[in-house]
Design a protein around this motif. Sequence first.
Motif, mmCIF file in Angstrom:
data_model
loop_
_atom_site.group_PDB
_atom_site.id
_atom_site.type_symbol
_atom_site.label_atom_id
_atom_site.label_comp_id
_atom_site.label_asym_id
_atom_site.label_seq_id
_atom_site.Cartn_x
_atom_site.Cartn_y
_atom_site.Cartn_z
ATOM 1 N N VAL A 243 42.054 33.748 31.552
ATOM 2 C CA VAL A 243 42.660 33.036 32.681
ATOM 3 C C VAL A 243 41.556 32.517 33.600
ATOM 4 O O VAL A 243 40.629 33.254 33.948
ATOM 5 N N THR A 244 41.672 31.246 34.014
ATOM 6 C CA THR A 244 40.690 30.642 34.912
ATOM 7 C C THR A 244 41.053 30.935 36.363
ATOM 8 O O THR A 244 42.186 31.324 36.671
ATOM 9 N N LEU A 245 40.095 30.736 37.267
ATOM 10 C CA LEU A 245 40.342 30.922 38.700
ATOM 11 C C LEU A 245 41.474 30.022 39.206
ATOM 12 O O LEU A 245 42.353 30.501 39.925
ATOM 13 N N PRO A 246 41.493 28.716 38.829
ATOM 14 C CA PRO A 246 42.615 27.882 39.284
ATOM 15 C C PRO A 246 43.975 28.384 38.784
ATOM 16 O O PRO A 246 44.973 28.299 39.498
ATOM 17 N N GLN A 247 44.012 28.929 37.567
ATOM 18 C CA GLN A 247 45.268 29.476 37.050
ATOM 19 C C GLN A 247 45.693 30.695 37.854
ATOM 20 O O GLN A 247 46.874 30.861 38.157
ATOM 21 N N LEU A 248 44.738 31.558 38.199
ATOM 22 C CA LEU A 248 45.044 32.719 39.030
ATOM 23 C C LEU A 248 45.560 32.275 40.398
ATOM 24 O O LEU A 248 46.561 32.790 40.891
ATOM 25 N N ALA A 249 44.861 31.306 40.994
ATOM 26 C CA ALA A 249 45.263 30.815 42.321
ATOM 27 C C ALA A 249 46.663 30.224 42.278
ATOM 28 O O ALA A 249 47.451 30.388 43.225
ATOM 29 N N GLY A 250 47.003 29.566 41.160
ATOM 30 C CA GLY A 250 48.329 28.973 41.029
ATOM 31 C C GLY A 250 49.442 30.000 40.901
ATOM 32 O O GLY A 250 50.596 29.725 41.246
ATOM 33 N N ARG A 251 49.134 31.177 40.414
ATOM 34 C CA ARG A 251 50.147 32.225 40.237
ATOM 35 C C ARG A 251 50.262 33.144 41.449
ATOM 36 O O ARG A 251 51.278 33.804 41.629
ATOM 37 N N MET A 252 49.200 33.204 42.238
ATOM 38 C CA MET A 252 49.194 34.116 43.382
ATOM 39 C C MET A 252 49.740 33.409 44.627
ATOM 40 O O MET A 252 49.721 32.185 44.710
ATOM 41 N N PRO A 253 50.248 34.176 45.613
ATOM 42 C CA PRO A 253 50.753 33.570 46.843
ATOM 43 C C PRO A 253 49.672 32.766 47.563
ATOM 44 O O PRO A 253 48.473 33.042 47.428
ATOM 45 N N HIS A 254 50.110 31.782 48.332
ATOM 46 C CA HIS A 254 49.196 30.922 49.083
ATOM 47 C C HIS A 254 48.327 31.765 50.025
ATOM 48 O O HIS A 254 48.801 32.707 50.641
ATOM 49 N N GLY A 255 47.044 31.421 50.103
ATOM 50 C CA GLY A 255 46.135 32.128 50.993
ATOM 51 C C GLY A 255 45.374 33.263 50.339
ATOM 52 O O GLY A 255 44.515 33.885 50.973
ATOM 53 N N CYS A 256 45.670 33.559 49.084
ATOM 54 C CA CYS A 256 44.963 34.639 48.378
ATOM 55 C C CYS A 256 43.589 34.151 47.923
ATOM 56 O O CYS A 256 43.369 32.955 47.736
ATOM 57 N N ASP A 257 42.687 35.065 47.725
ATOM 58 C CA ASP A 257 41.336 34.764 47.268
ATOM 59 C C ASP A 257 41.119 35.409 45.896
ATOM 60 O O ASP A 257 40.635 36.542 45.795
ATOM 61 N N PRO A 258 41.484 34.690 44.814
ATOM 62 C CA PRO A 258 41.369 35.291 43.487
ATOM 63 C C PRO A 258 39.927 35.619 43.095
ATOM 64 O O PRO A 258 39.684 36.575 42.369
ATOM 65 N N ALA A 259 38.930 34.857 43.584
ATOM 66 C CA ALA A 259 37.531 35.122 43.237
ATOM 67 C C ALA A 259 37.091 36.487 43.782
ATOM 68 O O ALA A 259 36.462 37.278 43.079
ATOM 69 N N ALA A 260 37.460 36.774 45.040
ATOM 70 C CA ALA A 260 37.098 38.067 45.636
ATOM 71 C C ALA A 260 37.838 39.196 44.927
ATOM 72 O O ALA A 260 37.269 40.265 44.666
ATOM 73 N N ALA A 261 39.111 38.964 44.598
ATOM 74 C CA ALA A 261 39.898 39.985 43.901
ATOM 75 C C ALA A 261 39.321 40.244 42.508
ATOM 76 O O ALA A 261 39.262 41.395 42.053
ATOM 77 N N LEU A 262 38.875 39.178 41.818
ATOM 78 C CA LEU A 262 38.248 39.340 40.504
ATOM 79 C C LEU A 262 36.993 40.201 40.593
ATOM 80 O O LEU A 262 36.762 41.068 39.746
ATOM 81 N N ALA A 263 36.188 39.962 41.623
ATOM 82 C CA ALA A 263 34.961 40.739 41.799
ATOM 83 C C ALA A 263 35.288 42.227 41.980
ATOM 84 O O ALA A 263 34.610 43.093 41.417
ATOM 85 N N LEU A 264 36.343 42.514 42.722
ATOM 86 C CA LEU A 264 36.739 43.908 42.928
ATOM 87 C C LEU A 264 37.245 44.540 41.634
ATOM 88 O O LEU A 264 36.915 45.686 41.322
ATOM 89 N N VAL A 265 38.056 43.783 40.888
ATOM 90 C CA VAL A 265 38.581 44.295 39.615
ATOM 91 C C VAL A 265 37.431 44.539 38.643
ATOM 92 O O VAL A 265 37.379 45.579 37.979
ATOM 93 N N ARG A 266 36.499 43.600 38.578
ATOM 94 C CA ARG A 266 35.361 43.743 37.661
ATOM 95 C C ARG A 266 34.549 44.987 38.010
ATOM 96 O O ARG A 266 34.141 45.749 37.129
ATOM 97 N N LYS A 267 34.328 45.215 39.310
ATOM 98 C CA LYS A 267 33.561 46.380 39.758
ATOM 99 C C LYS A 267 34.306 47.675 39.420
ATOM 100 O O LYS A 267 33.716 48.642 38.961
ATOM 101 N N ARG A 268 35.630 47.671 39.630
ATOM 102 C CA ARG A 268 36.413 48.878 39.389
ATOM 103 C C ARG A 268 36.458 49.246 37.911
ATOM 104 O O ARG A 268 36.486 50.420 37.543
ATOM 105 N N PHE A 269 36.446 48.246 37.025
ATOM 106 C CA PHE A 269 36.534 48.517 35.591
ATOM 107 C C PHE A 269 35.174 48.672 34.926
ATOM 108 O O PHE A 269 35.107 48.935 33.728
ATOM 109 N N ALA A 270 34.093 48.512 35.660
ATOM 110 C CA ALA A 270 32.752 48.707 35.085
ATOM 111 C C ALA A 270 32.627 50.160 34.617
ATOM 112 O O ALA A 270 32.970 51.093 35.334
ATOM 113 N N GLY A 271 32.177 50.338 33.384
ATOM 114 C CA GLY A 271 32.004 51.682 32.844
ATOM 115 C C GLY A 271 33.270 52.304 32.284
ATOM 116 O O GLY A 271 33.250 53.432 31.803
#
Length: 196
Positions: A19-47
Amino acid sequence: MAEQERMVEAILFATAEPVTLPQLAGRMPHGCDPAAALALVRKRFAGRGVHLVRVGEAWAFRTAPDLGFLMSHEIVETRKLSRAAIETLAIVAYHQPATRAEIEEIRGVSVSRGTLDQLIELDWIRLGRRRMTPGRPVTFIVTQHFLDHFGLESARDLPGLKELRAAGLLDSRPQPGTEVEDADQAGQNDLFEDDA
């Protein structure tokens, strides 16, 4: 932000394709920051057993590389590619965007339309832009599916000559007067001889 992180995680788990960032932004409510959320998810799933990985311009969950052996019973090989298809795919991957004439010049034989159709049907190559040369030939490039299948972020991550030789996939010494030898001397990543 925790709720946005949960949304991104849910979308990525439920989607079979990256899924691309624009696709995430299109599915999430207006005003969300999918890039920041992706960074958090990536950090949480590391290891963990699954990692959030980048595939081209998109993101997807994939099994951690060291646990891949656990999935081996689920791998199904439906059909093998012909030698012509493998050579054509390699030429497109390393020389993209490549026209049919360029593929034929490198292989030294004409390319069957069925070979290109098979690779397009497998979603490993697709049509690229037309060349701005006489006849405006169409070009071929690799797809996101190809990158995902081989665990690559981009075509720049393809192995070079040294890596292929180290893996035993190429002769350790190129034949005199071949393009491979010339490319080695120039320090380039060219894999194919004219008479291949």
